[in-house]
Design a protein around this motif. Structure first.
Motif, short mmCIF file in Angstrom:
data_model
loop_
_atom_site.label_atom_id
_atom_site.label_comp_id
_atom_site.label_asym_id
_atom_site.label_seq_id
_atom_site.Cartn_x
_atom_site.Cartn_y
_atom_site.Cartn_z
N TRP A 1 -14.16 5.47 8.74
CA TRP A 1 -13.66 5.57 7.95
C TRP A 1 -13.96 5.93 6.31
N SER A 2 -13.33 6.08 5.82
CA SER A 2 -13.63 6.71 4.85
C SER A 2 -13.86 6.09 3.33
N PHE A 3 -14.94 7.27 2.63
CA PHE A 3 -15.65 6.07 1.35
C PHE A 3 -15.07 7.37 0.38
N PRO A 4 -15.28 6.62 -0.66
CA PRO A 4 -15.73 7.18 -1.95
C PRO A 4 -16.56 8.06 -2.33
N ARG A 5 -16.59 9.36 -2.21
CA ARG A 5 -17.86 10.31 -2.24
C ARG A 5 -18.77 10.19 -3.13
N PHE B 1 -26.43 7.16 -2.91
CA PHE B 1 -27.43 6.37 -1.52
C PHE B 1 -27.79 8.11 -0.98
N ILE B 2 -27.09 8.37 -0.55
CA ILE B 2 -27.49 9.87 0.42
C ILE B 2 -26.97 11.09 -0.05
N THR B 3 -28.47 12.00 0.52
CA THR B 3 -27.56 13.51 0.11
C THR B 3 -26.71 13.82 0.94
#
Length: 132
Positions: free
Chosen positions: A24-28, A34-36
């Motif tokens: 799945w693609s999420f906006p970077r 939330f995560i590094t």
């Protein structure tokens, strides 16, 4: 593979050794808040009822597999010696050797403690995917 939100289940592998069934693609920018390392994000399905009402069987959770230290306290996917489970985890302050308290949200399930060295933290839950 589904982490058990119950008493756990024996599985042959832990989260990081599972093979993806899709991408799945999420906006970077969203994920980076939330995560590094966005490449360490995985989505897995919850099984069991010990984390209800926050995490129900069938829910999809977002797990940061790069966060393998149980600090700060929070909800983690971990191997507890019997199976891969989804639980609230906190370090028992002052314990030596270090111990962690492993808790369910559902009060029907008792909390338990294990030596940190006997546990494998597979990742911290950073979100939940909800279908309405």
């Amino acid at each position: 593979m589904s982490p058990q939100a119950g008493m756990g289940a024996v599985v042959s592998d832990i989260v990081e050794h599972q093979h993806p069934i899709g991408h799945w693609s999420f906006p970077r920018a969203l994920v980076s808040a939330f995560i590094t390392d966005p490449s360490k994000l995985t989505i897995i399905r919850v099984a069991g009822d010990s984390m209800e009402p926050d995490y129900c069987a069938g829910d999809r959770i977002l797990v940061d597999t790069g966060h393998t230290t149980p600090s700060p306290a929070g909800v983690y996917v971990l191997w507890d010696g019997l199976g891969v489970v989804l639980k609230r985890v906190e370090v028992v302050m002052g314990s030596e050797p270090k111990r962690i308290r492993i808790m369910s949200i559902n009060p029907a399930y008792p909390a338990y403690e294990l030596a940190l060295e006997d546990v494998r933290i597979n990742g911290r839950v950073v979100g939940k995917w909800t279908w309405k």
